[in-house]
Each structure stands twice: as C-alpha cells, then as structure tokens.
Motif scaffolding. Structure first.
Motif, mmCIF file in Angstrom:
data_model
loop_
_atom_site.group_PDB
_atom_site.id
_atom_site.type_symbol
_atom_site.label_atom_id
_atom_site.label_comp_id
_atom_site.label_asym_id
_atom_site.label_seq_id
_atom_site.Cartn_x
_atom_site.Cartn_y
_atom_site.Cartn_z
ATOM 1 N N UNK A 171 0.813 -1.220 0.000
ATOM 2 C CA UNK A 171 0.000 0.000 0.000
ATOM 3 C C UNK A 171 0.847 1.271 0.000
ATOM 4 N N UNK A 172 0.496 2.184 -0.909
ATOM 5 C CA UNK A 172 1.133 3.499 -0.935
ATOM 6 C C UNK A 172 0.036 4.536 -1.099
ATOM 7 N N UNK A 173 0.229 5.705 -0.513
ATOM 8 C CA UNK A 173 -0.776 6.750 -0.687
ATOM 9 C C UNK A 173 -0.744 7.788 0.405
ATOM 10 N N UNK A 174 -1.918 8.336 0.698
ATOM 11 C CA UNK A 174 -1.992 9.450 1.631
ATOM 12 C C UNK A 174 -3.274 9.373 2.455
ATOM 13 N N UNK A 175 -3.154 9.717 3.731
ATOM 14 C CA UNK A 175 -4.326 9.750 4.613
ATOM 15 C C UNK A 175 -4.506 11.191 5.066
ATOM 16 N N UNK A 176 -5.693 11.740 4.866
ATOM 17 C CA UNK A 176 -5.975 13.107 5.316
ATOM 18 C C UNK A 176 -6.756 13.006 6.618
ATOM 19 N N UNK A 177 -6.255 13.696 7.651
ATOM 20 C CA UNK A 177 -6.889 13.616 8.977
ATOM 21 C C UNK A 177 -7.270 14.998 9.488
ATOM 22 N N UNK A 178 -8.347 15.041 10.265
ATOM 23 C CA UNK A 178 -8.667 16.273 10.986
ATOM 24 C C UNK A 178 -8.444 16.018 12.470
ATOM 25 N N UNK A 179 -8.198 17.087 13.203
ATOM 26 C CA UNK A 179 -7.924 16.965 14.639
ATOM 27 C C UNK A 179 -8.629 18.110 15.372
ATOM 28 N N UNK A 180 -9.400 17.734 16.391
ATOM 29 C CA UNK A 180 -10.081 18.729 17.234
ATOM 30 C C UNK A 180 -9.692 18.435 18.675
ATOM 31 N N UNK A 181 -9.213 19.455 19.401
ATOM 32 C CA UNK A 181 -8.843 19.175 20.797
ATOM 33 C C UNK A 181 -10.071 19.249 21.697
#
Ligand SMILES: [Zn+2]
Length: 371
Positions: free
Chosen positions: A37-47
């Motif tokens: 597997x190759x690629x990209x993961x887009x994540x959001x973060x809320x504290x």
C-alpha cells in the motif's frame, strides 16, 4: 492513584504483548511486492481538552507554537509521529525505541540492524546508536497539523509539571511485580475537567509557570496528512488502527470497595504537554484515504489511477482493515482501551500525590490502584 487514596494517579502502565518484537527485512521500493500500500491519509484533529505545544521558550509565560504559514497554533508532524509510533510499538508488537537499559528484555531492545526491523522501525524508521550507527528512513511520514478552521485563540493557564518520581518503584511494576521495562506509559483522559488544566496547589504552586494553551472549542479544527509507501497489509492495518482507534469501547475498572467502575465511549488520543493535568485530549478523524497504484502501473497504464476512499467506502475500509485489533482481547489491548476511553460518565479526580506523600516513608511500598 495510590491504593487507599480517593484520587487517581494521572498515568498508568500498559504491559507489552510479548517479550519478543518480531523483526523482518523491510519492504523497500526495489523489492516491491504485489499487494502493498502506498498513498496518503488526510486527517482532521479537534482538541477536546486544553492543548499545548510549546515553542522553545523558557519564559514564565510560554507561548503556543505558531505556524509560519498562517501565524496560528500548529502541531508539528514530529509530535504526531512520536504518538503514533509509540501506539504502533504497543499494538503491533515493536521494539522499545526508548531503551530502559538493563531492565528491558533482550527481545525488546531497540532495533540496530536495518535488515532485521520491528514493525515500528519498518514504518517510522530506525535510528541506530553509536558512531557507525545505521539509519533507515521510514515508510510513513507525517506533516504538521495546521489550523484550517477557527482563530485558535489561546488562554493563559498555570501549570506545574513535576519530574517523574522514578525512585518510587512501587509505581513502575509489571503485572509480575517487577520493574522490568515491559511497560508503556499512558495518561488517562480527564473528561471531568474539559476546559481547564489542574491548577497547582501547595508546594507545587511555588514553582508554577504559565502556558498559553488552546481551550477546547468546536470552532477550531486542525488538518494534517500522512504519506505512506510500500506498506505491507499488516503495516497498513496497524497504521489505520492507531489513527482511527475504536469508536465505542466499554471498560471495567475494579475498585477497592464496591463494584467495578464501568465506562463506555470512544478511544481518544493524547497530544502535546500537560497530559497529567488533563491536557491534550484530541479527536482525530480520518477524512479520506488515497491509495496509489503499483509504481510500475502508475506510469505505464492510462487506466490505472488513484483510488480515493471517503464516506461509506472509507468507513468500510477502516472497519475491515482494523477488525483484527477490535477483536483483540489481550491484556495489552484491554488496558489500552481502559487508558484511552473518553467517557462523559468518568468524573474521577486525577492528581499526583503531593511532596509530603512521597516524603512519608510509610508510603514507600504503596502501589497504584489496579485498572
Ligand atoms: Zn524496532
């Protein structure tokens, strides 16, 4: 925390799964295997509790690290990498990157040969020690988390972070009663104090300083990207798990008196400083996963193109690939869930014993409450 006290120590140790980290030759570009597997993961973060990432300042009022791009609070990718790496070490059975010399079993010592690497070193890289140390770049790289929504207004909060009382060995024991390096430290979330950190009192108040922390607010949202290359199916699964964790867990904690405490809710991450004071709880959400085709196909065929997973397809991917960890009821995973559950019903008081408690010789053998 200690037995016989009404309050809980802010941290606990989670025992590792095995005394031996499985080591293998890493899959590299030259040895490309089908099904990687190759690629990209887009994540959001809320504290969800006050977040603090320090800049290099020893001032009595320490500012939050700001991004040069938008002059707003940011979380460096290196902080996120450290957090994900230590989760992979525990969940995936990796070596101990931070060696506790003399007490860590041989099979858990840090990897030093770049042809025989544990899962964490294969994914995040290996940094050997000594003058001829071998270095291997990892297959996972994590970008800085930038504030993409909200103003990111910080607020001054007083803190005192004491150094760990390593001499109180009764707090550092494995389930077998020994201080042997088979443990990983985690801090409890503190849902009862969501907006403020624990204020220093007593002797600690004399040495307090102020940090500019980011209070929780639904208006603020960070975003970051994780790039991965040539991950085996197992490495890809553990990567998805340590980011997504579990949306619903139920844990049961025995009490000295009365029935067990039971909590249920999602598992959340802890990021940055002031973890022992209730800070750093974050909700990280995978927004999309982009999978790239095999490098040879990438250029040779017009039909092969990247696969973008979002919405229902993304949820299905995460649930399929991480099922093996959801179904894992090992002691390690049970304790990890106990440490990372974020539950509204959890109103325990968390704090360290004070200076005088440690000074009292009668407390020298008192261990932590079981979890
Ligand atoms: Zn390793």
């Amino acid at each position: 925390m200690p037995r016989n006290e009404p309050f809980w120590n802010p941290y606990r140790f989670v025992p590792v799964k095995s005394d031996n980290a499985e080591r293998k030759r890493p899959l590299t570009c030259e040895k490309f295997a089908a099904g990687s597997f190759s690629g990209e993961i887009v994540c959001s973060l809320v504290n969800l509790s006050p977040l603090f990432i320090g800049s290099n300042s020893q001032a009595t009022s320490r500012p939050f690290l700001l991004s040069k791009k938008n002059n707003k609070p940011m979380i460096p990718g290196s902080s996120l990498k450290g957090m994900f790496r230590s989760l992979v070490e525990l969940v995936g059975g990796g070596c101990s990157a931070i060696s506790t010399r003399g007490v860590t079993p041989e099979g858990l010592q840090s990897c030093s040969d770049n042809t025989r690497l544990c899962v964490a070193c294969r994914m995040f890289g290996m940094m050997g020690r000594g003058s001829n140390a071998m270095v291997l770049k990892g297959k996972v790289s994590i970008g800085d988390a930038l504030l993409v929504q909200g103003e990111g207004r910080t607020k001054g909060m007083n803190v005192y972070l004491g150094s760990p009382k390593l001499t109180h060995t009764a707090f550092y024991q494995s389930p077998n009663g020994k201080v042997d390096g088979r443990l990983r430290k985690f801090y409890f979330h503190q849902p009862a104090r969501q907006d403020l950190l624990t204020e220093p009192t007593g002797k600690a108040a004399d040495s307090k300083w102020q940090i500019q922390a980011l209070p929780p607010s639904p208006d603020n949202r960070f975003e970051f990207k994780i790039q991965f290359q040539n991950l085996t199916p197992d490495e890809y699964s553990v990567l998805l798990y340590v980011i997504a964790l579990e949306n619903q867990v139920s844990v049961s904690i025995p009490q000295e008196k009365g029935g067990p405490l039971t909590y249920s809710g999602p598992m959340r991450h802890k990021v940055g400083y002031a973890k022992s004071l209730g800070g750093g709880t974050c909700r990280i959400t995978i927004e999309s996963v982009i999978q790239l085709p095999h490098p040879k196909e990438r250029f040779s065929s017009l039909t092969s193109s990247k696969l973008v997973l979002e919405g229902e397809a993304l949820l299905r991917e995460i649930s399929e690939k991480t099922a093996i960890y959801h179904d894992d009821s090992s002691l390690t995973m049970q304790k990890l869930r106990t440490m990372l559950v974020w539950s509204d019903e959890d109103n325990r008081e968390f704090r360290f014993p004070d200076y005088y408690w440690f000074k009292d010789g009668g407390h020298s053998q008192i261990a932590l409450k079981p979890v």
